[in-house]
Design a protein around this motif. Structure first.
Motif, mmCIF file in Angstrom:
data_model
loop_
_atom_site.group_PDB
_atom_site.id
_atom_site.type_symbol
_atom_site.label_atom_id
_atom_site.label_comp_id
_atom_site.label_asym_id
_atom_site.label_seq_id
_atom_site.Cartn_x
_atom_site.Cartn_y
_atom_site.Cartn_z
ATOM 1 N N LEU A 43 0.557 7.053 -2.755
ATOM 2 C CA LEU A 43 0.670 5.778 -2.040
ATOM 3 C C LEU A 43 -0.695 5.263 -1.596
ATOM 4 C CD1 LEU A 43 3.934 6.117 0.078
ATOM 5 C CD2 LEU A 43 3.623 5.276 -2.254
ATOM 6 N N LEU A 44 -1.596 6.150 -1.209
ATOM 7 C CA LEU A 44 -2.947 5.707 -0.854
ATOM 8 C C LEU A 44 -3.688 5.164 -2.073
ATOM 9 C CD1 LEU A 44 -4.021 8.532 1.624
ATOM 10 C CD2 LEU A 44 -3.436 6.150 2.184
ATOM 11 N N GLU A 45 -3.493 5.790 -3.225
ATOM 12 C CA GLU A 45 -4.104 5.287 -4.462
ATOM 13 C C GLU A 45 -3.532 3.924 -4.819
ATOM 14 O OE1 GLU A 45 -3.416 8.369 -7.360
ATOM 15 O OE2 GLU A 45 -4.630 9.804 -6.231
ATOM 16 N N GLU A 46 -2.226 3.747 -4.621
ATOM 17 C CA GLU A 46 -1.612 2.447 -4.894
ATOM 18 C C GLU A 46 -2.179 1.387 -3.951
ATOM 19 O OE1 GLU A 46 2.767 0.499 -5.563
ATOM 20 O OE2 GLU A 46 2.534 1.859 -3.860
ATOM 21 N N LEU A 47 -2.321 1.710 -2.688
ATOM 22 C CA LEU A 47 -2.896 0.762 -1.729
ATOM 23 C C LEU A 47 -4.308 0.392 -2.146
ATOM 24 C CD1 LEU A 47 -2.712 -0.805 0.934
ATOM 25 C CD2 LEU A 47 -3.459 1.278 2.111
ATOM 26 N N GLU A 48 -5.102 1.369 -2.506
ATOM 27 C CA GLU A 48 -6.466 1.116 -2.978
ATOM 28 C C GLU A 48 -6.460 0.169 -4.177
ATOM 29 O OE1 GLU A 48 -10.489 1.191 -3.643
ATOM 30 O OE2 GLU A 48 -9.510 2.086 -1.909
ATOM 31 N N ARG A 49 -5.571 0.420 -5.123
ATOM 32 C CA ARG A 49 -5.483 -0.399 -6.336
ATOM 33 C C ARG A 49 -5.025 -1.826 -6.014
ATOM 34 N NH1 ARG A 49 -1.830 2.224 -8.563
ATOM 35 N NH2 ARG A 49 -0.118 0.744 -8.433
ATOM 36 N N VAL A 50 -3.992 -1.960 -5.207
ATOM 37 C CA VAL A 50 -3.447 -3.283 -4.876
ATOM 38 C C VAL A 50 -4.481 -4.115 -4.117
ATOM 39 C CG1 VAL A 50 -1.702 -4.473 -3.468
ATOM 40 C CG2 VAL A 50 -1.031 -2.582 -4.966
ATOM 41 N N LEU A 51 -5.223 -3.489 -3.227
ATOM 42 C CA LEU A 51 -6.222 -4.243 -2.467
ATOM 43 C C LEU A 51 -7.377 -4.735 -3.335
ATOM 44 C CD1 LEU A 51 -6.373 -2.226 0.873
ATOM 45 C CD2 LEU A 51 -5.248 -4.420 0.431
ATOM 46 N N GLN A 52 -7.451 -4.262 -4.571
ATOM 47 C CA GLN A 52 -8.469 -4.735 -5.504
ATOM 48 C C GLN A 52 -7.984 -5.925 -6.340
ATOM 49 O OE1 GLN A 52 -10.455 -1.593 -7.732
ATOM 50 N NE2 GLN A 52 -10.082 -0.198 -6.044
ATOM 51 N N TYR A 53 -6.727 -6.329 -6.190
ATOM 52 C CA TYR A 53 -6.223 -7.477 -6.943
ATOM 53 C C TYR A 53 -7.060 -8.705 -6.611
ATOM 54 C CZ TYR A 53 -1.800 -4.985 -7.991
ATOM 55 O OH TYR A 53 -0.847 -4.102 -8.423
ATOM 56 N N PRO A 54 -7.498 -9.437 -7.629
ATOM 57 C CA PRO A 54 -8.324 -10.628 -7.379
ATOM 58 C C PRO A 54 -7.668 -11.645 -6.428
ATOM 59 C CG PRO A 54 -8.389 -10.052 -9.695
ATOM 60 C CD PRO A 54 -7.357 -9.151 -9.061
ATOM 61 N N LYS A 55 -6.359 -11.808 -6.500
ATOM 62 C CA LYS A 55 -5.698 -12.808 -5.647
ATOM 63 C C LYS A 55 -5.747 -12.434 -4.165
ATOM 64 C CE LYS A 55 -1.018 -10.976 -6.181
ATOM 65 N NZ LYS A 55 0.316 -11.240 -6.677
ATOM 66 N N LEU A 56 -6.042 -11.171 -3.856
ATOM 67 C CA LEU A 56 -6.114 -10.735 -2.462
ATOM 68 C C LEU A 56 -7.546 -10.651 -1.931
ATOM 69 C CD1 LEU A 56 -3.469 -7.846 -2.493
ATOM 70 C CD2 LEU A 56 -3.146 -10.227 -1.788
ATOM 71 N N GLN A 57 -8.517 -10.689 -2.820
ATOM 72 C CA GLN A 57 -9.912 -10.454 -2.444
ATOM 73 C C GLN A 57 -10.458 -11.431 -1.401
ATOM 74 O OE1 GLN A 57 -12.060 -7.820 -3.641
ATOM 75 N NE2 GLN A 57 -9.990 -7.101 -4.019
ATOM 76 N N HIS A 58 -9.940 -12.649 -1.345
ATOM 77 C CA HIS A 58 -10.496 -13.620 -0.392
ATOM 78 C C HIS A 58 -10.019 -13.388 1.045
ATOM 79 C CE1 HIS A 58 -6.684 -15.574 -1.479
ATOM 80 N NE2 HIS A 58 -6.757 -16.186 -0.312
ATOM 81 N N VAL A 69 -8.150 1.414 3.974
ATOM 82 C CA VAL A 69 -7.502 2.542 3.296
ATOM 83 C C VAL A 69 -7.777 3.834 4.068
ATOM 84 C CG1 VAL A 69 -7.378 3.905 1.171
ATOM 85 C CG2 VAL A 69 -7.509 1.406 1.040
ATOM 86 N N ALA A 70 -9.003 4.004 4.543
ATOM 87 C CA ALA A 70 -9.343 5.191 5.337
ATOM 88 C C ALA A 70 -8.557 5.201 6.654
ATOM 89 C CB ALA A 70 -10.841 5.233 5.610
ATOM 90 N N LEU A 71 -8.376 4.037 7.267
ATOM 91 C CA LEU A 71 -7.598 3.942 8.507
ATOM 92 C C LEU A 71 -6.149 4.341 8.270
ATOM 93 C CD1 LEU A 71 -7.334 3.060 11.492
ATOM 94 C CD2 LEU A 71 -6.769 0.776 10.614
ATOM 95 N N VAL A 72 -5.555 3.828 7.203
ATOM 96 C CA VAL A 72 -4.166 4.183 6.884
ATOM 97 C C VAL A 72 -4.051 5.696 6.699
ATOM 98 C CG1 VAL A 72 -2.330 3.962 5.161
ATOM 99 C CG2 VAL A 72 -3.575 1.927 5.925
ATOM 100 N N ALA A 73 -4.993 6.274 5.982
ATOM 101 C CA ALA A 73 -4.973 7.729 5.768
ATOM 102 C C ALA A 73 -5.092 8.475 7.089
ATOM 103 C CB ALA A 73 -6.093 8.139 4.813
ATOM 104 N N SER A 74 -5.946 7.991 7.978
ATOM 105 C CA SER A 74 -6.151 8.705 9.246
ATOM 106 C C SER A 74 -4.975 8.540 10.208
ATOM 107 C CB SER A 74 -7.447 8.254 9.919
ATOM 108 O OG SER A 74 -7.326 6.931 10.406
#
Length: 140
Positions: A43-58, A69-74
Protein backbone atom coordinates in the motif's frame (compact mmCIF):
# COMPACT_ATOMS: atom_id res chain seq x y z
CA UNK A 1 -7.81 -0.67 20.30
CA UNK A 2 -9.50 -0.66 16.91
CA UNK A 3 -7.15 -1.36 14.01
CA UNK A 4 -7.97 0.33 10.69
CA UNK A 5 -6.62 0.29 7.15
CA UNK A 6 -6.81 3.70 5.48
CA UNK A 7 -6.52 2.97 1.78
CA UNK A 8 -4.56 4.86 -0.86
CA UNK A 9 -7.41 6.98 -2.17
CA UNK A 10 -8.18 8.02 1.40
CA UNK A 11 -4.60 9.25 1.91
CA UNK A 12 -4.54 11.04 -1.46
CA UNK A 13 -7.79 12.81 -0.53
CA UNK A 14 -6.31 13.77 2.82
CA UNK A 15 -3.16 15.23 1.24
CA UNK A 16 -4.97 17.19 -1.46
CA UNK A 17 -8.20 18.33 0.16
CA UNK A 18 -8.04 17.85 3.95
CA UNK A 19 -11.74 18.54 4.40
CA UNK A 20 -14.12 16.80 6.80
CA UNK A 21 -14.82 13.96 7.15
CA UNK A 22 -11.46 12.87 5.68
CA UNK A 23 -9.52 15.35 7.80
CA UNK A 24 -11.42 14.32 10.93
CA UNK A 25 -10.32 10.71 10.58
CA UNK A 26 -6.65 11.71 10.88
CA UNK A 27 -6.64 15.11 12.60
CA UNK A 28 -9.05 14.10 15.34
CA UNK A 29 -9.35 10.35 15.69
CA UNK A 30 -5.89 9.05 14.66
CA UNK A 31 -4.01 11.88 16.40
CA UNK A 32 -5.97 11.34 19.61
CA UNK A 33 -5.28 7.59 19.56
CA UNK A 34 -8.88 6.51 18.94
CA UNK A 35 -7.62 3.84 16.53
CA UNK A 36 -4.40 2.36 15.20
CA UNK A 37 -3.66 2.72 11.48
CA UNK A 38 -2.35 -0.34 9.66
CA UNK A 39 -0.62 -0.42 6.29
CA UNK A 40 1.69 -2.64 4.26
CA UNK A 41 4.67 -2.17 1.95
CA UNK A 42 2.35 -2.81 -1.03
CA UNK A 43 0.00 0.00 0.00
CA UNK A 44 2.88 2.40 0.65
CA UNK A 45 4.31 1.58 -2.79
CA UNK A 46 0.90 2.22 -4.33
CA UNK A 47 0.66 5.57 -2.54
CA UNK A 48 4.12 6.49 -3.79
CA UNK A 49 3.15 5.53 -7.35
CA UNK A 50 -0.23 7.32 -7.31
CA UNK A 51 1.29 10.53 -5.97
CA UNK A 52 3.53 10.57 -9.05
CA UNK A 53 0.54 10.78 -11.43
CA UNK A 54 0.95 13.92 -13.56
CA UNK A 55 -2.65 15.03 -12.89
CA UNK A 56 -1.87 15.22 -9.15
CA UNK A 57 1.54 16.90 -9.36
CA UNK A 58 0.19 20.47 -9.20
CA UNK A 59 -1.26 19.87 -5.71
CA UNK A 60 2.12 19.46 -3.98
CA UNK A 61 5.85 19.70 -4.57
CA UNK A 62 8.17 16.68 -4.75
CA UNK A 63 9.46 17.19 -1.20
CA UNK A 64 5.91 17.23 0.21
CA UNK A 65 5.18 14.05 -1.74
CA UNK A 66 8.15 12.20 -0.22
CA UNK A 67 7.52 13.54 3.28
CA UNK A 68 3.85 12.57 3.07
CA UNK A 69 4.60 8.92 2.24
CA UNK A 70 7.08 8.86 5.14
CA UNK A 71 4.43 10.40 7.43
CA UNK A 72 1.87 7.76 6.47
CA UNK A 73 4.43 5.04 7.18
CA UNK A 74 5.31 6.55 10.55
CA UNK A 75 1.64 6.90 11.58
CA UNK A 76 0.89 3.28 10.74
CA UNK A 77 1.84 -0.18 11.87
CA UNK A 78 3.47 -1.95 8.94
CA UNK A 79 2.34 -5.54 8.32
CA UNK A 80 3.90 -8.09 6.00
CA UNK A 81 1.84 -9.66 3.24
CA UNK A 82 2.20 -12.91 1.33
CA UNK A 83 3.57 -12.78 -2.20
CA UNK A 84 0.12 -13.34 -3.67
CA UNK A 85 -3.41 -12.82 -2.42
CA UNK A 86 -6.76 -14.26 -3.51
CA UNK A 87 -8.71 -12.35 -6.14
CA UNK A 88 -11.82 -10.98 -4.47
CA UNK A 89 -12.35 -7.58 -6.09
CA UNK A 90 -12.76 -6.42 -9.66
CA UNK A 91 -9.56 -4.42 -9.34
CA UNK A 92 -6.52 -6.42 -8.20
CA UNK A 93 -5.11 -3.43 -6.26
CA UNK A 94 -8.16 -3.61 -3.99
CA UNK A 95 -7.27 -7.18 -3.06
CA UNK A 96 -4.06 -5.85 -1.46
CA UNK A 97 -6.10 -3.47 0.70
CA UNK A 98 -8.19 -6.40 1.94
CA UNK A 99 -5.06 -8.52 2.46
CA UNK A 100 -3.53 -5.72 4.53
CA UNK A 101 -6.65 -5.59 6.69
CA UNK A 102 -6.61 -9.37 7.19
CA UNK A 103 -2.86 -9.52 7.94
CA UNK A 104 -3.17 -6.56 10.30
CA UNK A 105 -6.21 -7.91 12.15
CA UNK A 106 -8.08 -4.73 11.22
CA UNK A 107 -11.70 -4.22 12.16
CA UNK A 108 -12.35 -1.98 9.20
CA UNK A 109 -11.10 -0.40 6.01
CA UNK A 110 -11.75 3.31 5.41
CA UNK A 111 -12.00 4.07 1.72
CA UNK A 112 -13.38 6.46 -0.86
CA UNK A 113 -13.23 3.68 -3.49
CA UNK A 114 -16.76 2.89 -4.68
CA UNK A 115 -15.82 -0.67 -5.66
CA UNK A 116 -14.60 -1.44 -2.15
CA UNK A 117 -17.50 0.41 -0.52
CA UNK A 118 -19.99 -1.67 -2.52
CA UNK A 119 -18.68 -4.78 -0.73
CA UNK A 120 -19.64 -3.28 2.68
CA UNK A 121 -17.93 -6.13 4.51
CA UNK A 122 -15.37 -8.87 3.94
CA UNK A 123 -15.68 -11.49 6.65
CA UNK A 124 -15.68 -9.49 9.87
CA UNK A 125 -13.94 -6.47 8.30
CA UNK A 126 -16.28 -3.53 7.69
CA UNK A 127 -15.60 -1.31 4.68
CA UNK A 128 -16.61 2.25 5.50
CA UNK A 129 -16.50 5.66 3.89
CA UNK A 130 -14.73 8.39 5.86
CA UNK A 131 -18.14 9.76 6.90
CA UNK A 132 -19.38 6.37 8.08
CA UNK A 133 -16.17 5.87 10.03
CA UNK A 134 -16.31 9.27 11.76
CA UNK A 135 -19.96 8.68 12.63
CA UNK A 136 -19.02 5.34 14.16
CA UNK A 137 -16.14 6.91 16.08
CA UNK A 138 -18.34 9.79 17.28
CA UNK A 139 -20.98 7.29 18.45
CA UNK A 140 -23.68 8.48 16.07
Amino acid sequence: MMRVVLDTNFWVGYLIFRYPPIADVVDIHLVHGDFEAVTSPVLLEELERVLQYPKLQHYYDPETHLRFVALVASLSELVDLPESVPAICRHPADDWVIATAVAGNAECIVSRNKHLLELKKIGKIAILSPRQFTERMDGI
